[in-house]
Design a protein around this motif. Structure first.
Motif, mmCIF file in Angstrom:
data_model
loop_
_atom_site.group_PDB
_atom_site.id
_atom_site.type_symbol
_atom_site.label_atom_id
_atom_site.label_comp_id
_atom_site.label_asym_id
_atom_site.label_seq_id
_atom_site.Cartn_x
_atom_site.Cartn_y
_atom_site.Cartn_z
ATOM 1 N N LYS A 141 0.672 -1.154 0.110
ATOM 2 C CA LYS A 141 -0.021 -0.032 0.049
ATOM 3 C C LYS A 141 0.810 1.176 -0.027
ATOM 4 C CE LYS A 141 -3.926 -2.056 2.239
ATOM 5 N NZ LYS A 141 -4.861 -2.236 3.493
ATOM 6 N N ALA A 142 1.936 1.162 0.807
ATOM 7 C CA ALA A 142 2.930 2.316 0.598
ATOM 8 C C ALA A 142 3.476 2.516 -0.412
ATOM 9 C CB ALA A 142 3.792 1.931 1.870
ATOM 10 N N ALA A 143 3.813 1.527 -1.260
ATOM 11 C CA ALA A 143 4.564 1.666 -2.607
ATOM 12 C C ALA A 143 3.691 2.127 -3.412
ATOM 13 C CB ALA A 143 4.943 0.144 -3.128
ATOM 14 N N PHE A 144 2.497 1.896 -3.413
ATOM 15 C CA PHE A 144 1.332 2.324 -4.581
ATOM 16 C C PHE A 144 1.029 3.671 -4.310
ATOM 17 C CE2 PHE A 144 -2.774 2.511 -6.375
ATOM 18 C CZ PHE A 144 -2.519 2.022 -7.653
ATOM 19 N N ARG A 145 1.157 4.274 -3.094
ATOM 20 C CA ARG A 145 0.813 5.773 -2.652
ATOM 21 C C ARG A 145 1.999 6.344 -2.940
ATOM 22 N NH1 ARG A 145 -1.633 3.422 2.013
ATOM 23 N NH2 ARG A 145 0.307 4.058 3.256
ATOM 24 N N ARG A 146 3.071 6.136 -3.389
ATOM 25 C CA ARG A 146 4.271 7.007 -3.874
ATOM 26 C C ARG A 146 3.811 7.892 -5.174
ATOM 27 N NH1 ARG A 146 8.061 4.727 -5.587
ATOM 28 N NH2 ARG A 146 9.549 6.337 -5.147
ATOM 29 N N ASN A 147 4.694 9.046 -5.189
ATOM 30 C CA ASN A 147 4.647 9.620 -6.567
ATOM 31 C C ASN A 147 4.830 8.753 -7.684
ATOM 32 O OD1 ASN A 147 3.966 12.049 -5.406
ATOM 33 N ND2 ASN A 147 6.233 12.324 -4.985
ATOM 34 N N ILE A 148 5.795 7.701 -7.845
ATOM 35 C CA ILE A 148 5.831 6.957 -8.772
ATOM 36 C C ILE A 148 5.248 5.553 -8.230
ATOM 37 C CG2 ILE A 148 7.547 5.496 -10.364
ATOM 38 C CD1 ILE A 148 9.503 7.731 -9.717
ATOM 39 N N PRO A 149 4.066 5.084 -8.573
ATOM 40 C CA PRO A 149 3.430 4.108 -7.919
ATOM 41 C C PRO A 149 3.996 2.890 -8.514
ATOM 42 C CG PRO A 149 2.124 4.947 -9.706
ATOM 43 C CD PRO A 149 2.940 5.981 -9.491
ATOM 44 N N SER A 150 4.152 2.007 -7.325
ATOM 45 C CA SER A 150 4.673 0.549 -7.581
ATOM 46 C C SER A 150 3.533 -0.646 -7.221
ATOM 47 C CB SER A 150 5.691 0.378 -7.057
ATOM 48 O OG SER A 150 6.443 -0.896 -7.065
ATOM 49 N N ARG A 151 3.460 -1.506 -8.049
ATOM 50 C CA ARG A 151 2.421 -2.732 -7.586
ATOM 51 C C ARG A 151 3.408 -3.869 -7.147
ATOM 52 N NH1 ARG A 151 -0.816 -2.775 -12.955
ATOM 53 N NH2 ARG A 151 0.998 -2.138 -13.875
ATOM 54 N N MET A 152 3.648 -3.927 -6.046
ATOM 55 C CA MET A 152 4.506 -5.067 -5.597
ATOM 56 C C MET A 152 3.914 -6.419 -6.016
ATOM 57 S SD MET A 152 6.095 -3.382 -2.006
ATOM 58 C CE MET A 152 6.735 -4.909 -1.624
ATOM 59 N N GLY A 153 4.789 -7.439 -6.491
ATOM 60 C CA GLY A 153 4.494 -8.659 -6.709
ATOM 61 C C GLY A 153 3.713 -8.809 -8.253
ATOM 62 N N LEU A 154 3.939 -7.590 -8.986
ATOM 63 C CA LEU A 154 3.179 -7.663 -10.212
ATOM 64 C C LEU A 154 3.766 -8.762 -11.206
ATOM 65 C CD1 LEU A 154 1.335 -6.163 -12.433
ATOM 66 C CD2 LEU A 154 3.451 -5.015 -13.091
ATOM 67 N N VAL A 155 5.244 -9.247 -11.191
ATOM 68 C CA VAL A 155 5.589 -9.929 -12.163
ATOM 69 C C VAL A 155 5.091 -11.472 -11.814
ATOM 70 C CG1 VAL A 155 7.865 -11.022 -12.888
ATOM 71 C CG2 VAL A 155 7.762 -8.714 -12.602
ATOM 72 N N ALA A 156 5.246 -11.746 -10.664
ATOM 73 C CA ALA A 156 4.933 -13.267 -10.027
ATOM 74 C C ALA A 156 3.409 -13.563 -10.074
ATOM 75 C CB ALA A 156 5.577 -13.375 -8.581
ATOM 76 N N SER A 157 2.538 -12.551 -9.885
ATOM 77 C CA SER A 157 1.211 -12.630 -10.009
ATOM 78 C C SER A 157 0.668 -12.771 -11.571
ATOM 79 C CB SER A 157 0.333 -11.412 -9.526
ATOM 80 O OG SER A 157 0.476 -11.303 -8.025
ATOM 81 N N THR A 158 1.401 -11.822 -12.397
ATOM 82 C CA THR A 158 0.768 -11.989 -13.942
ATOM 83 C C THR A 158 1.445 -13.591 -14.338
ATOM 84 O OG1 THR A 158 1.681 -9.815 -14.207
ATOM 85 C CG2 THR A 158 1.363 -11.124 -16.225
ATOM 86 N N LEU A 159 2.566 -13.974 -13.890
ATOM 87 C CA LEU A 159 2.938 -15.369 -14.502
ATOM 88 C C LEU A 159 2.018 -16.493 -13.798
ATOM 89 C CD1 LEU A 159 6.841 -14.989 -14.147
ATOM 90 C CD2 LEU A 159 5.574 -15.156 -16.275
ATOM 91 N N GLU A 160 1.471 -16.050 -12.468
ATOM 92 C CA GLU A 160 0.786 -17.163 -11.959
ATOM 93 C C GLU A 160 -0.578 -17.263 -12.814
ATOM 94 O OE1 GLU A 160 2.799 -17.206 -7.473
ATOM 95 O OE2 GLU A 160 0.745 -16.182 -7.830
ATOM 96 N N ASP A 161 -1.202 -16.095 -12.876
ATOM 97 C CA ASP A 161 -2.497 -15.962 -13.844
ATOM 98 C C ASP A 161 -2.255 -16.588 -15.038
ATOM 99 O OD1 ASP A 161 -3.363 -14.474 -11.424
ATOM 100 O OD2 ASP A 161 -3.107 -12.510 -12.517
ATOM 101 N N ASP A 162 -1.098 -17.017 -15.943
ATOM 102 C CA ASP A 162 -1.011 -17.663 -16.903
ATOM 103 C C ASP A 162 -0.501 -19.118 -16.509
ATOM 104 O OD1 ASP A 162 -1.140 -17.481 -19.861
ATOM 105 O OD2 ASP A 162 1.368 -17.873 -19.650
ATOM 106 N N GLN A 163 -0.707 -19.521 -15.511
ATOM 107 C CA GLN A 163 -0.227 -20.801 -14.833
ATOM 108 C C GLN A 163 1.092 -21.190 -14.875
ATOM 109 O OE1 GLN A 163 -3.093 -22.620 -13.552
ATOM 110 N NE2 GLN A 163 -4.170 -20.804 -14.423
ATOM 111 N N GLN A 164 1.820 -20.018 -14.611
ATOM 112 C CA GLN A 164 3.358 -20.462 -14.534
ATOM 113 C C GLN A 164 3.956 -19.961 -13.127
ATOM 114 O OE1 GLN A 164 6.028 -19.038 -17.994
ATOM 115 N NE2 GLN A 164 3.853 -18.239 -19.008
ATOM 116 N N CYS A 165 4.225 -20.955 -12.375
ATOM 117 C CA CYS A 165 4.569 -20.602 -10.954
ATOM 118 C C CYS A 165 6.156 -20.075 -11.137
ATOM 119 C CB CYS A 165 4.656 -22.132 -10.395
ATOM 120 S SG CYS A 165 6.001 -23.184 -10.723
#
Length: 722
Positions: A141-165
């Motif tokens: 939440k702190a990373a997303f509220r920054r002036n440069i918002p960051s979505r922590m865990g984006l890479v792993a979550s995107t791969l997992e949504d494509d069935q790639q652990c």
């Protein structure tokens, strides 16, 4: 006269285009190609790895990979000046620069850095071989509220949504392998064959630059695995570009590139994130990172090039302070001697330093004449040399001074090799009889050099003392803040002086066209995404250009017209951003991304970041407040030429359009200071150019051998017939 003016403009444009085309042909850059990942991907972090660490004796595995893989330098800066492992791995997993804990300041140029924060840890479940960060939600939440918002865990979550652990080997790697919930589905604290084949994507964090451990990873990974080895972090070492090697099926030898940097052999951490996300259909577009690509080059030349780039960027940054300390000391010494000569000449001449009439000159004593000439010569030469310093700091990098011992001495000599001939040409060219002629040449040479460099990919700005500073900054191509100030100040000075010639000849329309002929190409070079990619600077330049154009034509300045000029700047930037936005997500630059955010969900994060960064920089050191104070003094001096600015009144009276040119420059620097992040560097950089140019023009004003305005009949008057 218009026909001659038009021919001159077309000739200058064709000469610039021919030079740009010729330089492009000599460079011979090859188009990069994307490489697919047919099998698994293993990303191996070897903390602080540089090309100086790689050789066949101590790191044979790395040397072998560099010999047949794609290589480059990685810029690892996250948020703080020094990047520690936690921030580096989190940034890799988020695809955006993300802080983690305390952000250390810049390290010393020698020795070690021991002030990285204690590493964050989670909970390892040995039974399920998983890893969990219980504070992840708070951090996210702190990373997303920054002036440069960051979505922590984006890479792993995107791969997992494509069935790639995603698996992690080593505790630091869990920060990149964690999904949006802070959960790592496959974790091993040690290197094992099973851990390397558990998932299609594996992050491996080695505790040191151990070549034997790297060999184990390569020998035990599945067949057709693509390996990416990266230095990734600064940790105990001073900041520097880190080595990166990409090897595996369908990769081949060459130079790594990315559209985020546009520089051969230079990529960022978020580019690796974008490269990993290419494994899924329709991957999300990252704010900064772009997928890695490979430019085919010969292996020995490639290794030498990336090694030299690392050496240059590290050496150049370490020499900035001592180099400009020497420049300041030399300038101060020249000024002190000049003041002494000025006082002596003024005393001998009875307090008058204006050019004497012919009758007074004949009656003047030889001693007074010599003192007057020596004073004028000293100030002219000193100002010309100082005005040549900025452009010389760029052109000096055409020589590999950083590869030799005593790099500071070599660099100083390289600058002198450019600086002295430039000043000589300024005094000996066909413009030498015109009072501001040498100053116009120096400003024009500076502007053309920077414009050519931007058109060619900003190679000189990338590595210059006054350039982009990629190891510590966020820009890797285009027009940086300092480059913008130097370029636009020089362009406005040239435009004002040339327009003043036509004003003196009673040709206001040609004066207006001259301002536009210089200003419009300048704003295109600065603002077009493929070249300067400078949105805030372009918006700041438009009001200055409109003001100068109206003054050149002789139109009255009103508040309504000033507001219209500012509005025109905003419209121009939005128009360029819209055209960049139309190029698509994979092609657009940050201007297009800003426009996409505005029309998408009304995001104004870039504007907030600019305001926050400027305010933060102003409050870092007390002397930063001298920047707005200096702008205020400049406004008062030019606004009241018979009051506080009376010391410049002879220049304002005798050199046409000079005062209006200075006002335009102040407008550009003031708005540029507000509209750019790290804008505190813009006014001082502009002063670095304009002050020597003013001194040079003022020194030549005392000479009876020069003229301020062309000696031609006024418009509408014809020679009388006898």
């Amino acid at each position: 006269m218009f026909r001659r003016w038009l021919v001159s403009v077309l000739a200058a444009a064709l000469a610039f285009a021919a030079a740009a085309f010729g330089i492009s042909m000599i460079k011979g850059d090859r188009p990069p190609t994307h490489r697919v990942q047919p099998g698994n991907l293993v990303v191996i972090g070897m903390p602080g790895l540089t090309w100086s660490d790689i050789n066949e004796e101590t790191t044979p595995t790395l040397a072998q990979m560099a010999g047949h893989g794609a290589i480059g330098n990685q810029l690892v800066r996250a948020i703080s000046a020094h990047t520690c492992s936690d921030a580096a791995w989190v940034t890799l997993g988020a695809g955006a620069r993300t802080p983690m804990g305390y952000g250390p300041p810049m390290a010393s140029s020698s020795g070690t850095n021991s002030f990285c924060p204690e590493p964050v840890t989670g909970v390892h479940n040995p039974t399920t071989q998983t890893y969990t960060f219980h504070q992840w939600d708070t951090w996210s939440k702190a990373a997303f509220r920054r002036n440069i918002p960051s979505r922590m865990g984006l890479v792993a979550s995107t791969l997992e949504d494509d069935q790639q652990c995603v698996a992690a080997v080593g505790e630091r790697a869990t920060l990149a392998a964690a999904n949006r919930d802070g959960f790592v589905s496959h974790y091993s604290p040690t290197l094992t064959k099973d851990a390397l084949s558990a998932c299609p994507v594996t992050f491996v964090s080695l505790e040191s630059r151990n070549d034997a451990e790297l060999r184990y990873v390569i020998d035990n990974a599945p067949i057709d695995t693509t390996f990416l080895v990266t230095g990734l972090t600064d940790d105990e070492r001073p900041e520097s570009p880190r080595a990166i090697i990409l090897d595996g099926p369908n990769i081949g030898g060459g130079m790594l590139r990315s559209r985020s940097t546009r520089q051969p052999g230079l990529v960022t951490t978020t580019d690796i994130s974008a490269f990993i996300l290419e494994r899924v259909p329709n991957p999300p577009t990252l704010g900064e990172g772009r997928p890695l690509s490979v430019e085919r080059t010969s292996t020995p030349a490639t290794i030498r090039s990336v090694h030299n780039m690392q050496t240059l960027l590290r050496t150049e940054h370490n020499l900035i302070a001592p180099f400009f300390t020497w420049v300041f000391c030399i300038a101060l010494a020249l000024a002190l001697v000049g003041v002494g000569l000025f006082v002596r000449a003024r005393r001998l001449s009875g307090g008058h330093l204006t050019p004497p009439s012919r009758k007074d000159a004949e009656a003047e004593s030889p001693q007074v004449t010599r003192a007057r000439r020596l004073n004028r010569w000293w100030w002219s030469v000193a100002a010309a040399l100082l005005a040549s310093v900025p452009v010389a700091t760029f052109l000096a990098n055409l020589y590999a001074w950083y590869l030799h011992e005593h790099a500071l001495v070599r660099y100083g000599l390289s600058v002198l090799v450019v600086l002295v001939p430039t000043a000589i040409v300024a005094f000996l060219g066909p413009w030498r009889r015109w009072t501001p002629g040498p100053a116009v040449f120096l400003a024009g040479f500076t502007a053309v050099t920077l414009a050519m460099d931007v058109v060619q990919g900003s190679r000189l700005q990338l590595v210059s003392m006054l350039g982009l500073q990629p190891v510590y900054g966020g820009r890797h191509f285009g027009m940086g803040n300092v480059g913008y100030a130097l370029f636009m100040t020089s362009a406005l000075f040239v435009a004002a002086m040339l327009a003043g010639r036509y004003r003196a000849m009673k040709r206001p329309r040609l004066a207006l066209l001259t301002v536009l002929a210089i200003g419009v190409p300048a704003i295109l070079v600065n603002g077009v995404p493929q070249w300067g990619n400078e949105g805030g600077g372009s918006a700041a330049f438009v009001p200055a250009l409109v003001y100068l154009a109206m003054r050149a034509r002789g139109w009255r300045i009103t508040f309504t017209r000033l507001i219209a000029a500012a509005f025109a700047g905003v419209v121009f930037v939005l128009g360029v951003a819209w055209l960049d936005y139309l190029r698509g997500e994979t092609e657009r630059t940050h201007l297009g991304d800003v426009f996409a955010g505005l029309i998408g969900d009304g995001q104004i994060n870039p504007v907030k970041r600019i305001l926050y960064t400027n305010w933060n920089m102003l409050n870092q050191h007390w002397f930063h407040w001298l920047v707005p104070l200096g702008l205020l003094v400049a406004v008062v001096v030019t606004a009241f030429p018979t009051g506080p600015g009376r010391f410049l009144q002879p220049l304002f009276v005798r050199v046409p359009m000079l005062r209006h040119g200075l006002i335009a420059i102040i407008i550009m620097l003031g708005f540029g200071f507000i509209a750019n992040d790290s804008g505190t560097s813009i006014p001082p950089a502009g002063a670095l150019v304009v002050i020597p140019l003013l001194v040079l023009t003022a020194a030549r004003l005392t000479s009876s051998a020069t003229y301020e305005a062309p000696r031609v009949p006024a418009a509408g008057r014809l020679p009388s017939k006898k």
